[in-house]
Design a protein around this motif. Structure first.
Motif, short mmCIF file in Angstrom:
data_model
loop_
_atom_site.label_atom_id
_atom_site.label_comp_id
_atom_site.label_asym_id
_atom_site.label_seq_id
_atom_site.Cartn_x
_atom_site.Cartn_y
_atom_site.Cartn_z
N ARG A 298 1.19 -1.26 -0.43
CA ARG A 298 0.17 -0.09 -0.27
C ARG A 298 0.77 1.21 0.03
N GLN A 299 1.84 0.75 1.02
CA GLN A 299 2.92 2.83 0.53
C GLN A 299 3.64 2.28 -0.49
N ARG A 300 3.88 1.32 -0.71
CA ARG A 300 4.63 1.56 -2.94
C ARG A 300 3.89 1.85 -3.61
N LEU A 301 2.48 1.51 -3.77
CA LEU A 301 1.37 1.74 -4.44
C LEU A 301 1.45 3.51 -4.22
N GLY A 302 1.12 4.27 -2.64
CA GLY A 302 0.51 5.77 -2.60
C GLY A 302 1.18 6.40 -3.22
N GLU A 303 2.92 6.10 -2.89
CA GLU A 303 3.96 7.13 -2.72
C GLU A 303 3.82 7.04 -4.21
N ASN A 304 4.02 6.11 -5.68
CA ASN A 304 4.23 6.20 -6.77
C ASN A 304 3.05 7.32 -7.55
N ALA A 305 1.84 7.12 -6.78
CA ALA A 305 0.95 7.46 -6.43
C ALA A 305 0.47 9.09 -6.78
N ALA A 306 1.24 9.18 -5.55
CA ALA A 306 1.56 10.71 -5.50
C ALA A 306 2.32 11.45 -6.53
N ARG A 307 3.68 10.76 -6.63
CA ARG A 307 4.22 11.06 -7.81
C ARG A 307 3.96 11.68 -9.07
N ALA A 308 3.37 10.66 -8.99
CA ALA A 308 2.65 10.71 -10.60
C ALA A 308 1.49 11.95 -10.35
N ALA A 309 0.82 11.58 -9.74
CA ALA A 309 -0.37 13.05 -9.52
C ALA A 309 0.40 14.41 -9.74
N GLN A 310 1.71 14.06 -8.99
CA GLN A 310 2.27 16.33 -9.20
C GLN A 310 2.58 16.08 -10.66
N GLU A 311 3.67 14.70 -10.83
CA GLU A 311 4.13 15.13 -12.22
C GLU A 311 3.69 15.11 -13.59
N ARG A 312 2.43 14.37 -14.02
CA ARG A 312 1.43 13.85 -15.10
C ARG A 312 0.73 14.96 -14.59
N PHE A 313 -0.55 14.81 -13.95
CA PHE A 313 -1.41 15.12 -13.66
C PHE A 313 -1.94 17.03 -13.15
N GLY A 314 -0.26 17.88 -12.82
CA GLY A 314 -0.27 19.15 -12.47
C GLY A 314 -1.29 20.32 -13.35
N PHE A 315 -1.87 21.37 -12.74
CA PHE A 315 -2.51 22.37 -13.28
C PHE A 315 -0.97 23.63 -14.36
N ALA A 316 -0.34 23.38 -14.25
CA ALA A 316 0.56 23.59 -14.97
C ALA A 316 0.46 23.14 -16.38
N GLY A 317 0.79 22.05 -16.37
CA GLY A 317 1.24 21.23 -17.33
C GLY A 317 -0.44 20.95 -17.88
N PHE A 318 -1.56 21.08 -17.21
CA PHE A 318 -2.99 21.34 -18.18
C PHE A 318 -2.95 22.25 -18.75
N VAL A 319 -2.54 23.20 -18.01
CA VAL A 319 -2.59 24.68 -19.36
C VAL A 319 -2.34 25.18 -20.37
N LYS A 320 -0.25 24.61 -20.07
CA LYS A 320 0.15 24.54 -20.99
C LYS A 320 -0.29 23.62 -22.28
N HIS A 321 -0.44 22.94 -22.26
CA HIS A 321 -1.66 21.39 -22.82
C HIS A 321 -2.71 22.89 -23.87
N LEU A 322 -3.20 23.25 -22.93
CA LEU A 322 -4.51 24.15 -23.63
C LEU A 322 -4.00 25.84 -24.24
N LEU A 323 -2.71 25.91 -24.05
CA LEU A 323 -2.37 27.21 -24.82
C LEU A 323 -1.88 26.28 -25.92
N GLU A 324 -1.25 25.60 -26.40
CA GLU A 324 -0.88 24.80 -26.91
C GLU A 324 -1.71 24.42 -28.83
N LEU A 325 -2.72 25.03 -28.47
CA LEU A 325 -3.65 24.43 -29.16
C LEU A 325 -4.27 25.94 -29.71
N ILE A 326 -3.99 26.96 -29.53
CA ILE A 326 -4.28 28.17 -29.91
C ILE A 326 -3.09 28.84 -30.89
N LEU A 327 -1.72 28.36 -30.38
CA LEU A 327 -0.54 28.44 -31.30
C LEU A 327 -1.06 28.14 -32.85
#
Length: 327
Positions: A298-327
């Protein structure tokens, strides 16, 4: 460049502006009645979609004032596209996160002409991206997949081990299979839902505690204190479960999730979560009992999950992707 973000929720969306780069400005356009506003009584009596349209219209938003409008979810999107036609503006509209299910599918002949005006349609699962192009009879290149963004609010408690498994959510939930899977176990399970519709007529067994419509702070406390999370889902063609999944991942929680198209886009199997076949109570029961007894896993999965949530699913990356659609 001046942007507008049309959203269907009050008092949310400010995070968008925290990640806009220099040279971009933006406004929030709310497509929902405000408490005590003169518009509320009239809007509340209107059919879905029209209520949001008249909310936008009543607030006097001029889409021509913006270079691009991002519209969230289907009802808000249709309201924006109706307003665009009424105002006869050519301002591009990018649709974010529409879900075509239930009544929306019966209204496809009305929805298609409006969505045809959208410049891009952002889907929150790869399955939706592929299916919606065919369903709406629009070019496939009009559709893109970006993961749903999530970041834990500042008021979320620190994770603890509360000695119960948590199943949270309403949309597309298969709590009937969950109830059959946990019946007779000594593992306490807590279910949080809007109502008992997802129960499918199956009564909760004695080891299941049910809460309906918990408030924000109670929900956050349950997420943080659960020993692990259960997300049982019906197999469908639309995305569901990913927001609850990301909330649990950000809280460093191990999750057991039904393997259905959409939510699997967010999971590295057996690294960030455990997947089980949908409607398989035996597989769900086995996965739950094994993970419940294995603290290190459980601890291993939780730590991996938290790292993925921060690195792959953060707001900064999402906004960057949105702006790429209008360039």
């Amino acid at each position: 460049m001046r942007l507008a973000f049309a959203i269907p929720w009050r008092d949310r969306g400010s995070w968008l502006f925290e990640h806009l780069p220099e040279g971009y400005t933006g406004d929030l356009l709310f497509a929902a009645p405000e408490p005590n506003a003169d518009l509320t009584p009239r809007a509340s009596k209107l059919p879905p979609y029209l209520a949001e349209f008249f909310c936008l219209l009543g607030r006097g938003y001029k889409l021509a004032h913006y270079d691009v409008v991002f519209a969230w979810e289907l009802r808000c999107t249709l309201a924006v596209l109706l307003l665009r036609r009424l105002q006869r503006t050519r301002t591009p509209v990018i649709v974010v996160g529409p879900i075509l299910k239930g009544a929306a599918r019966t209204l496809l002949p009305l929805i298609r002409p409006l969505l045809a005006d959208a410049t891009k349609i952002v889907c929150f699962s790869s399955a939706e991206r592929d299916a919606y192009a065919e369903l709406l009879k629009l070019p496939a290149e009009r559709f893109v997949f970006f993961p749903t963004p999530w970041a834990a609010p500042s008021d979320v408690p620190e994770p603890t081990e509360g000695g119960f498994a948590l199943a949270l959510g309403q949309s597309n939930r298969d709590y009937a299979t969950l109830f059959r899977a946990v019946e007779g176990l000594v593992i306490p399970v807590t279910v949080v839902a809007a109502d008992d519709t997802p129960f499918g007529g199956v009564p909760p067994p004695p080891n299941v505690t049910v809460h309906f419509n918990t408030d924000h702070h109670t929900t956050n406390a349950l997420i943080a204190s659960a020993t692990l999370h259960l997300i049982p889902l019906h197999p469908t063609g639309f995305s569901s479960g990913q927001t609850v999944l990301l909330r649990a991942m950000a809280a460093k929680k191990a999750c057991i999730v039904s393997r259905i198209p959409g939510v699997t886009d967010y999971i590295d199997e057996n690294q960030t979560a455990v997947l089980v076949p949908p409607h398989d109570e035996g597989a769900l029961r086995d996965a739950l009992t094994q993970l419940w007894e294995d603290t290190q896993e459980r601890q291993r999965l939780g730590e991996n999950a938290a790292r993925a949530a921060q690195e792959r699913f953060g707001f900064a990356g999402f906004v960057k992707h949105l702006l790429e659609l209008i360039l």
